[in-house]
Every structure is written in C-alpha cells, then in structure tokens.
Design a protein around this motif. Structure first.
Motif, PDB file in Angstrom:
ATOM      1  N   GLY A 139      45.904  34.030  -2.864  1.00 46.51           N
ATOM      2  CA  GLY A 139      46.592  32.985  -2.123  1.00 46.51           C
ATOM      3  C   GLY A 139      45.655  31.811  -1.908  1.00 46.51           C
ATOM      4  N   PHE A 140      44.613  32.048  -1.143  1.00 49.68           N
ATOM      5  CA  PHE A 140      43.569  31.048  -0.965  1.00 49.68           C
ATOM      6  C   PHE A 140      42.352  31.733  -0.372  1.00 49.68           C
TER       7      PHE A 140
ATOM      8  N   ASN B  19      35.954  40.354  11.135  1.00 52.96           N
ATOM      9  CA  ASN B  19      36.380  41.754  11.189  1.00 52.96           C
ATOM     10  C   ASN B  19      37.857  41.876  11.525  1.00 52.96           C
ATOM     11  N   ALA B  20      38.310  41.030  12.459  1.00 52.41           N
ATOM     12  CA  ALA B  20      39.709  41.085  12.874  1.00 52.41           C
ATOM     13  C   ALA B  20      40.630  40.611  11.751  1.00 52.41           C
ATOM     14  N   LEU B  21      40.272  39.511  11.109  1.00 53.60           N
ATOM     15  CA  LEU B  21      41.115  38.954  10.055  1.00 53.60           C
ATOM     16  C   LEU B  21      41.199  39.879   8.851  1.00 53.60           C
TER      17      LEU B  21
ATOM     18  N   THR C  48      50.253  38.666  -1.926  1.00 52.03           N
ATOM     19  CA  THR C  48      49.201  37.747  -2.326  1.00 52.03           C
ATOM     20  C   THR C  48      48.014  37.939  -1.387  1.00 52.03           C
ATOM     21  N   GLN C  49      46.816  37.586  -1.845  1.00 55.08           N
ATOM     22  CA  GLN C  49      45.597  37.887  -1.104  1.00 55.08           C
ATOM     23  C   GLN C  49      44.958  36.626  -0.509  1.00 55.08           C
ATOM     24  N   VAL C  50      44.366  36.793   0.651  1.00 55.08           N
ATOM     25  CA  VAL C  50      43.534  35.750   1.254  1.00 55.08           C
ATOM     26  C   VAL C  50      42.120  36.303   1.374  1.00 55.08           C
ATOM     27  N   GLU C  51      41.149  35.508   0.957  1.00 53.18           N
ATOM     28  CA  GLU C  51      39.746  35.923   1.029  1.00 53.18           C
ATOM     29  C   GLU C  51      39.033  35.127   2.114  1.00 53.18           C
ATOM     30  N   PHE C  52      38.248  35.823   2.926  1.00 51.85           N
ATOM     31  CA  PHE C  52      37.447  35.179   3.965  1.00 51.85           C
ATOM     32  C   PHE C  52      35.968  35.418   3.689  1.00 51.85           C
ATOM     33  N   VAL C  53      35.168  34.371   3.853  1.00 44.03           N
ATOM     34  CA  VAL C  53      33.718  34.456   3.658  1.00 44.03           C
ATOM     35  C   VAL C  53      33.036  34.051   4.959  1.00 44.03           C
ATOM     36  N   ASP C  54      32.292  34.972   5.538  1.00 42.14           N
ATOM     37  CA  ASP C  54      31.590  34.740   6.807  1.00 42.14           C
ATOM     38  C   ASP C  54      30.102  34.601   6.520  1.00 42.14           C
ATOM     39  N   ILE C  55      29.523  33.449   6.895  1.00 36.49           N
ATOM     40  CA  ILE C  55      28.084  33.255   6.686  1.00 36.49           C
ATOM     41  C   ILE C  55      27.366  33.189   8.025  1.00 36.49           C
TER      42      ILE C  55
ATOM     43  N   SER D 190      48.237  36.180  11.303  1.00 35.83           N
ATOM     44  CA  SER D 190      49.448  35.476  10.887  1.00 35.83           C
ATOM     45  C   SER D 190      49.350  33.984  11.184  1.00 35.83           C
ATOM     46  N   LYS D 191      48.795  33.652  12.351  1.00 38.07           N
ATOM     47  CA  LYS D 191      48.633  32.240  12.717  1.00 38.07           C
ATOM     48  C   LYS D 191      47.705  31.518  11.743  1.00 38.07           C
ATOM     49  N   VAL D 192      46.582  32.166  11.441  1.00 31.74           N
ATOM     50  CA  VAL D 192      45.598  31.543  10.545  1.00 31.74           C
ATOM     51  C   VAL D 192      46.184  31.372   9.147  1.00 31.74           C
ATOM     52  N   ILE D 193      46.869  32.389   8.645  1.00 25.97           N
ATOM     53  CA  ILE D 193      47.447  32.312   7.306  1.00 25.97           C
ATOM     54  C   ILE D 193      48.531  31.234   7.251  1.00 25.97           C
TER      55      ILE D 193
END
Length: 362
Positions: free
Chosen positions: A2-3, A20-22, A67-74, A266-269
């Motif tokens: 997805g993004f 962790n939550a997302l 569909t997938q959403v990827e999160f990257v935490d730095i 859901s809000k973030v997506i």
C-alpha cells in the motif's frame, strides 16, 4: 504494498511504542532513555478492510490478502543530528525511500518519562526535527552538486536537468523552506529528499486525552493547519495495550471502554491514504481475494501493472464490477447476468472498490 512510512521524532516521544502498536509486535524496544532504538525497526501489517471478508465469502476464496503498509522506526533525532549528534542521523538513509514520514510529537506529561529538552513543547520539537531533515538534505545535495560540477561539460541532457533541479532545491532549503509545499508538488520527487516527502503529524497523548486531545494538541492543530499538514491524535500506550489483545471482539470492547470508534492504526492508515491520494481495487476468485492500492486517477493498464508488469504490457481489457454490484448480485456470474459487469479499455480510470479481472496476452 500500500505504502511505507518512516517514523521520526525526538527521543522518548513514544516512537518505538507507536511502532509496536502499529505493527502489532514487540520488535522495537521501548524504554525511558534516549536512543534505546539502536538499529532501524521495520515492520509490515495488513490494511484492515471489511470489504475483503465479504468479497472472499462470495467468491469462496481460499485466502484473503490485504494490501500492506510498512513502517520504519529509526533512532530519535536530536538537534545537531545532521552533524552526527545522537544516533538518528546514521539511519536517515533508511527512510529516504519511504512514501511518507510520520512525525511523532510528544503531547503528554509524565514525570517518569524524561523529555530530552526538559519540558513539553511539541512545536519546538517539530521544528527541531524538521530542521535536521532539511540540513541532511542540504548536505546530500551539496555533495551531489559538487560531484556533478566536476564533469559539467560531459553531462547528458537528463543529468543537466537533474543538476539544475538540485541547485534549485538547495537554494530553497538554504532559505529555510521545506520542499514539500503545494507549489513544489512532485517537482523534486526524483531527488529522493526527506523534506520533500508528505508529512503526517501524529500527536501522542495519554489515554484520557485520546478522544478530545489537550492543550498541546490544540497548539499543534493550529500550527499545522497553517502549513496544510494532516494530524492524527492517538495514545501510543493505549494502542500498545489494544494490539496485545487477540480477538476482534476484545479489541472492539476495549476501544468502546474509553469511547473510541476506531484504532490508532486505522486512523493512521486512513490519513496515509488521504495524504498519498490512494484508493483500493480488488481481485476476487476461488484461490484468493486481494486488495491493491493505486493512486487516484490511475488508468486500467497501470492498475494491472501493480499486479504484474506483464498485465500492462499485454493488456487487452479489464472486466470490472463495482463492489456494491458484486455484493448485490452475489458475485461475478450474478453481476454479469444483471448487466453489471463492464468491459473497460485502456482509457478507463479505475474507481475505488472496483472488483477487476484483467485480460492480457504476452
């Protein structure tokens, strides 16, 4: 996909807890000291979509694939990160290829969780990180411009255009202007710069402020409105508890217990889809029902390419049924019998919720 989003912010604002939550994991260490994230954390999660279950039931699908959403935490960014302060600057490269940036702001008070600057001020924190991203872009551009300058006479037409674009971008950054403004929309996208990426601001609040926010979020809303930046208010700590629950009914009850109608995920997506101008179409059959994300305004051959490039290369037509018709007439055969299955060509602009079957020949 997805993004994908990079999560940035100061240390101790709740980035790892949000990650962790997302992603509904415990992959990112969350602790009360700066730089507890040493390596970038990357996680994917399926986009919640009730329509998938309904379609799959009618199509008698063996699998459902969202569909997938990827999160990257730095690691948290600090003032001076662009010059090597802290750890965050080491990992900025990991978010240069993301579609958008989630900028997490601390909007809660907690004497047990230290703030790196001693007091809560989300606007100051936003400006600090924004400045560091811009400085990082400036450093990147200066190096690239210097390298191209040495062979200016031997550059191709395309390289010369990029060279001029880099100089224009650098000039704007030197004036203190991020590159993502409406006036510059898509202009600098080929340069892969952090300050050009769409930004979603997430205000991290305590559980009691998850519905209505607080004085900190009120300040952020006013400030971001003037910049045209979308805002989401969530409690990362509450979302982490929610993610730990296993059944959907338990989650629904937990949300209802504090008066929330939807999760922070859901809000973030939803905000992310709006930010990136995305919509969803579906494919459905006995093997699988799957959701696909495309930019609004995408024509049928380019939507087909999201599935496989051969689908675009050999595109013949797209058998298309709108979701509501697919449901109303109990699937493909019923919709076809009712005259609701359409044969669309290369110029068809795909609509949100279309159920599609691409015909192609290669």
């Amino acid at each position: 996909m997805g993004f994908n989003c990079g999560i940035v912010g100061l240390p101790n604002v709740g980035k790892s807890t949000l990650f962790n939550a997302l992603t509904q994991t415990s992959a990112a260490e969350a602790a009360n000291y700066p730089f507890c994230t040493i390596e970038p954390n990357i996680g994917c999660i399926g986009v919640p979509n009730d329509r998938l279950e309904v379609l799959a039931k009618i199509a008698k699908s063996q699998k459902i694939i969202p569909t997938q959403v990827e999160f990257v935490d730095i690691a948290g960014l600090v003032k001076g990160a662009s010059k090597g302060e802290g750890l965050g600057n080491q990992f900025l490269g990991h978010i240069r290829s993301t579609d958008a940036i989630i900028h997490l702001l601390r909007c809660f008070e907690d004497k047990d969780i230290a703030h790196i600057n001693g007091e809560i001020d989300p606007i100051r924190d936003f400006s600090t990180v924004e400045t560091e991203l811009m400085l990082s872009d400036m450093e990147s551009l200066e190096k690239r411009i210097e390298r191209l300058s040495k062979k200016n006479n031997n550059l191709s037409k395309e390289a010369k255009e990029q060279f001029e674009l880099m100089k224009e971008a650098l000039l704007l950054l030197q004036k203190g202007e991020p590159l993502r403004s409406k006036e510059n929309k898509s202009k600098f996208s080929s340069l892969d710069l952090l300050s050009d990426k769409p930004v979603l601001v997430v205000c991290n609040v305590s559980e009691k402020d998850a519905i209505n926010g607080n004085e900190f979020t009120d300040t952020v809303i006013k400030y971001m409105f003037n910049q045209g930046i979308e805002i989401v208010i969530i409690s990362a700590a509450f979302e982490a508890e929610l993610a730990a629950l296993t059944s959907q009914q338990e989650k629904a009850d937990f949300l209802e217990s504090i008066g929330l109608k939807e999760s922070g995920l859901s809000k973030v997506i939803r905000a992310g889809y709006k930010l990136l101008n995305l919509e969803t179409f579906f494919t459905a059959g006995p093997q699988e029902t799957k959701a696909w994300s495309i930019i609004k305004g995408t024509k049928a051959p380019d939507a087909a390419a999201v599935i496989h490039t051969d689908f675009k290369r050999g595109f013949i037509c797209a058998e298309t049924i709108h979701y509501e018709d697919y449901i109303a007439f109990n699937g493909e055969q019923g919709a076809k019998a009712a005259g609701k299955l359409r044969i669309e060509g290369k110029d068809y602009v795909v609509c949100d919720s279309d159920v599609m079957l691409f015909r192609f020949n290669v």
